[in-house]
Design a protein around this motif. Structure first.
Motif, PDB file in Angstrom:
ATOM      1  N   UNK A   1     -10.558   7.046  -3.634  1.00 26.43           N
ATOM      2  CA  UNK A   1      -9.381   6.545  -4.329  1.00 26.43           C
ATOM      3  C   UNK A   1      -9.271   5.035  -4.274  1.00 26.43           C
ATOM      4  N   UNK A   2      -9.383   4.478  -3.066  1.00 27.09           N
ATOM      5  CA  UNK A   2      -9.289   3.018  -2.912  1.00 27.09           C
ATOM      6  C   UNK A   2     -10.357   2.310  -3.750  1.00 27.09           C
TER       7      UNK A   2
ATOM      8  N   UNK B   1      -5.231   6.822  -1.647  1.00 25.75           N
ATOM      9  CA  UNK B   1      -6.097   5.699  -1.983  1.00 25.75           C
ATOM     10  C   UNK B   1      -5.798   5.130  -3.364  1.00 25.75           C
ATOM     11  N   UNK B   2      -5.756   6.014  -4.364  1.00 21.52           N
ATOM     12  CA  UNK B   2      -5.478   5.543  -5.731  1.00 21.52           C
ATOM     13  C   UNK B   2      -4.139   4.805  -5.791  1.00 21.52           C
ATOM     14  N   UNK B   3      -3.093   5.474  -5.321  1.00 22.45           N
ATOM     15  CA  UNK B   3      -1.752   4.899  -5.481  1.00 22.45           C
ATOM     16  C   UNK B   3      -1.633   3.566  -4.740  1.00 22.45           C
ATOM     17  N   UNK B   4      -2.145   3.528  -3.520  1.00 21.03           N
ATOM     18  CA  UNK B   4      -2.027   2.292  -2.740  1.00 21.03           C
ATOM     19  C   UNK B   4      -2.737   1.138  -3.428  1.00 21.03           C
ATOM     20  N   UNK B   5      -3.961   1.396  -3.879  1.00 21.87           N
ATOM     21  CA  UNK B   5      -4.743   0.312  -4.477  1.00 21.87           C
ATOM     22  C   UNK B   5      -4.142  -0.132  -5.806  1.00 21.87           C
ATOM     23  N   UNK B   6      -3.773   0.838  -6.639  1.00 18.42           N
ATOM     24  CA  UNK B   6      -3.180   0.467  -7.927  1.00 18.42           C
ATOM     25  C   UNK B   6      -1.826  -0.223  -7.741  1.00 18.42           C
TER      26      UNK B   6
ATOM     27  N   UNK C   1      -9.943   9.492   0.527  1.00 17.27           N
ATOM     28  CA  UNK C   1      -9.207   8.238   0.362  1.00 17.27           C
ATOM     29  C   UNK C   1     -10.126   7.094  -0.046  1.00 17.27           C
TER      30      UNK C   1
ATOM     31  N   UNK D   1       0.836  -1.202   0.000  1.00 18.06           N
ATOM     32  CA  UNK D   1       0.000   0.000   0.000  1.00 18.06           C
ATOM     33  C   UNK D   1       0.871   1.251   0.000  1.00 18.06           C
TER      34      UNK D   1
ATOM     35  N   UNK E   1      -9.499  -0.090  -6.939  1.00 14.95           N
ATOM     36  CA  UNK E   1      -9.738  -1.531  -6.798  1.00 14.95           C
ATOM     37  C   UNK E   1     -10.877  -1.993  -7.710  1.00 14.95           C
TER      38      UNK E   1
END
Lengths: 508, 508
Positions: free
Chosen positions: B354-355, A354-359, B351, A342, B359
């Motif tokens: 984003x997540x 959120x985007x970066x962690x999930x992607x 966030x 993450x 996902x």
């Protein structure tokens, strides 16, 4: 099992207790096919390039004993440069087990590492924290305890970790003792060992001996540690020293090149992977020189470097491609694989995080990663570990735990029969199948708000980070330390106190 | 090509102009293998369950003409219930083309739909907006123009869309005219047609005729429209009416079950897919009854229902599994496939947004989706389209465009040679390979902040949403409407004015 035999009824009682506490999800047993991004020809091209790097360019081992071991094994050693013929390298790599059990002090929380299992470990190594007030500041031992407690309380985290944040309030030479003690005390999940000096690694092995019994530790993996290659192509003396201590103690080491793609590797996705593969395999082979058959994990830490600022980036397409390729390589060598989940460069727990962690994370799961570090808390490219991010990330690991199990076909015919039962225009809430399966059918993140706008507004119109902090507060209020035999707790503390007498109060 | 022939030099000039403007990325040509989650046996079990649903339970078509067409084709029709033998169904489905060209008024922006191509379209259908002030309110025609302009200006968005937000300031019976006009005026990318009534669909086809020439429209797809199945198993009269208009006009329709898994489908991942597959195939077969060989897209909109509140959820593991399975089914039938990308239940661009979006999206790409709707702007389960979210999402589509192209091996040997050149302990910035390839090697999101904490703080410590709003302002300031021939623009406006004379100022 050796340990069960040694501890008898006490171990059995502990096991029962562990299961009755907050449920830890078992290691994810992936039933999804691994995503194979490369065909055989390209996979072999990568492998061959790595072999050529080690045979022709070679790799530096900045440690006299390591150089002597390589020379004795038949590698070409010239000053600190070691050139390793592929036959020798692959013979050494083949000695590493493809899977092993990593024991926790609560046997119910021991982990199978390798194969189709995936486990999630929290963030690691941040000097800064953002806790309840949201302010960024240096971490302390007290902050670290909070993260160890939350790792204990997060069902989808399988390890306590170690230095989730650096306890900067403690002198460096003594820090490892308190980090290890905090991890052992606050959670009965698997913990990690220090690597900042060989003698600190030795301290951790001795503390594990107090906790598990020295005989047990000699025979079984009970902790896991992370050593980084100084890319490009340098294994430095500190890391090699720690690696040697753990390998000889039979304790598994994650052998991880630290990749800033484009800066310490070529500006190429596959060539970056070829280089880090060479670095990882050289480290793994060295561990096998230290103790043949010792458990190791093929590791990587990946960031790509911004062409504008030189800053590390996460969650980009190129990193996804690299992770997919690395997973395939690790399987080719029959090694358990660690990656970093993450990740984000965001300073705070916002949409970017959120985007970066999930992607960043999802390709790692689909690529069949066995141990995912940095699964919870990472922000600011690892400089800060955030409490809000920790909570949100940890819950998403539970979501991925469901994803990884794949579609459930066991009740398929009954579910299809419900379609006939309801027919056109109805709803399914009343069917027997739905009543039986609804709760287990679809994952719901408690920290995400999917209620109506009006309800969300009535509840304070908070963002995800705000809800996460509130949840952290509630969870910590309900925290109970997992039982630790008083004699063991005292012995650990006594060891720490005694070692401190011999260690300076300052310095590196 | 018919159109080039018809328009001659004018089209060529337009093409040159289009290419000189803001670059639209071409449709993504995926060179990643599609991720096949199901083995052959399970894929066939799903298919067979769908066939049994249509043969035994049947599906409602709430429209007299549709029922007559089904009866004439040999299906068993009982009141509104149609039971379709699989041989008939599959024979009809096989008539649909597996790929086709969707023409934009700027030929440089026409799209290949199907095969290994993926295109990204913005969010669709939100009554509410959050614009520059961040407040949630009903959308207007002015807001809609903003989204159409930004779709035009976003390189990784391949379509303008249509009702990105509902222009609630216009009466429903006239709204479709202004939505279509806004899309045509503000962008020269592919646009979408209205479906709220058959006569509104007819209006849009006529406007396309004014824009492209009626002869061209009769022969070529120039717009794409979305019809939803009323799950479970109901195709209602409105949707069938619109579908019929477009199919007969040779204009492609996305045939999409609207799935709230667990509410209007069984509490089962594979049975939900079996049901929606039956619904989609029945609609696609019906389109082929209307006009054999007309282009269609196998569609789905997926949410899972929260067991606690009944609210729709996005970005969960079960939805990932469903998307992976649906992609495989669409390929089994040789149909282009549409899914829904950047979904979230979050009210704001935090966030959670984003997540959930990431996902939700990544499995769709890996599953080989051909047309991704809701690629930019979606928040609050589609009730609100957000300007900040639009900007962040649209940029992430550019990131995925890179991911989807897979690793580049063209310069592999040169890049590996750079490893030998640098050797242990150096860096790569000075190598010829890095100088040549660095800029193109690694994607960087302009809206994400990967700078140092100190620099981020000096720049106002903004979150991603704040930066996105600023970027939207700057981008809109530089907006120029794509050229539209004055005679065409006047004819379109005249058509709208004339139609309005016959349409009420209120009602549905």
């Amino acid at each position: 099992m050796a340990r069960e035999g040694r501890r008898g009824g006490r171990a059995a009682r502990r096991e029962a207790r562990g299961r009755a506490e907050i449920g830890m999800l078992p290691p994810l047993e992936r039933r999804l096919p691994v995503y194979e991004i490369l065909d055989e020809e390209r996979l072999e091209r990568l492998h061959d390039a790595s072999m050529r790097i080690l045979e022709e360019t070679g790799i530096a081992f900045q440690d006299g004993e390591a150089l002597a071991l390589w020379r004795a094994a038949g590698a070409a050693v010239e000053e600190q440069r070691v050139r390793i013929p592929r036959a020798l390298l692959l013979e050494l790599v083949a000695r590493a087990p493809s899977r092993f059990t990593l024991h926790a002090r609560n046997p119910a929380r021991s982990l199978e590492i390798g194969g189709n299992r995936t486990v999630f470990f929290p963030s690691y190594g941040s000097p800064f924290v953002r806790m309840f007030d949201g302010e960024r500041r240096y971490g302390t031992l007290e902050d670290l305890a909070v993260f160890h407690k939350l790792a204990h309380l997060s069902p989808a985290l399988h390890g306590t970790g170690a230095v989730t944040c650096e306890p900067v309030d403690l002198p460096v030479p003594r820090r490892h003792l308190h980090v290890t003690l905090s991890a052992i005390r606050h959670s009965d999940k698997v913990f990690m060992g220090p690597v900042t000096a060989p003698e600190r690694a030795e301290d951790a092995v001795r503390m594990a001996g107090i906790l598990f019994g020295e005989g047990f530790v000699a025979e079984n993996p009970v902790m896991v540690s992370l050593v980084n290659c100084n890319s490009p192509l340098v294994w430095d003396g500190t890391m090699l020293g720690a690696l040697r201590v753990y390998a000889r103690a039979g304790q598994p080491v994650i052998v991880s090149p630290f990749t800033m793609a484009g800066a310490n590797t070529p500006a190429s996705v596959p060539a970056t992977v070829a280089q880090l593969n060479a670095e990882a395999l050289a480290g793994i082979a060295f561990a096998q020189l230290c103790r043949p058959g010792c458990p190791v994990i093929y590791g990587n830490f990946l960031a790509a470097v911004s062409m504008r600022s030189g800053a590390p980036m996460a969650g980009t397409g190129e990193l996804a491609l690299m992770n997919l390729m690395i997973g395939q390589l690790a399987r080719r060598y029959g090694l358990p694989w660690r990656s970093s989940g993450m990740l984000t460069g965001s300073k705070i727990t916002d949409a970017q995080a959120g985007y970066e962690s999930a992607f960043n994370m999802l390709p790692i799961l689909l690529a069949g990663c066995n141990l995912v570090m940095h699964s919870a808390g990472w922000t600011e490219a690892g400089l800060t570990v955030g409490l809000a991010k920790f909570m949100l990330d940890a819950e998403q690991m539970a979501m991925l735990h469901r994803l990884g199990q794949g579609p459930r076909f066991a009740d398929f015919e009954a579910a299809v029969a419900a379609v006939a039962e309801v027919g056109p225009g109805g709803h399914f809430f009343g069917t027997a199948h739905t009543r039986e399966h609804f709760e287990a059918a679809f994952f719901m993140a408690e920290l995400f708000d999917n209620n109506s706008f009006e309800q969300w507004q009535a509840e304070g119109a908070r963002d995800a980070a705000g809800r996460a902090l509130e949840a952290a507060r509630a969870r910590l209020a309900a925290y109970e330390a997992p039982a630790l035999e008083p004699a063991v707790a005292e012995a650990l503390l006594a060891f720490v106190r005694k070692r401190e007498e011999h260690l300076p109060e300052g310095g590196e």
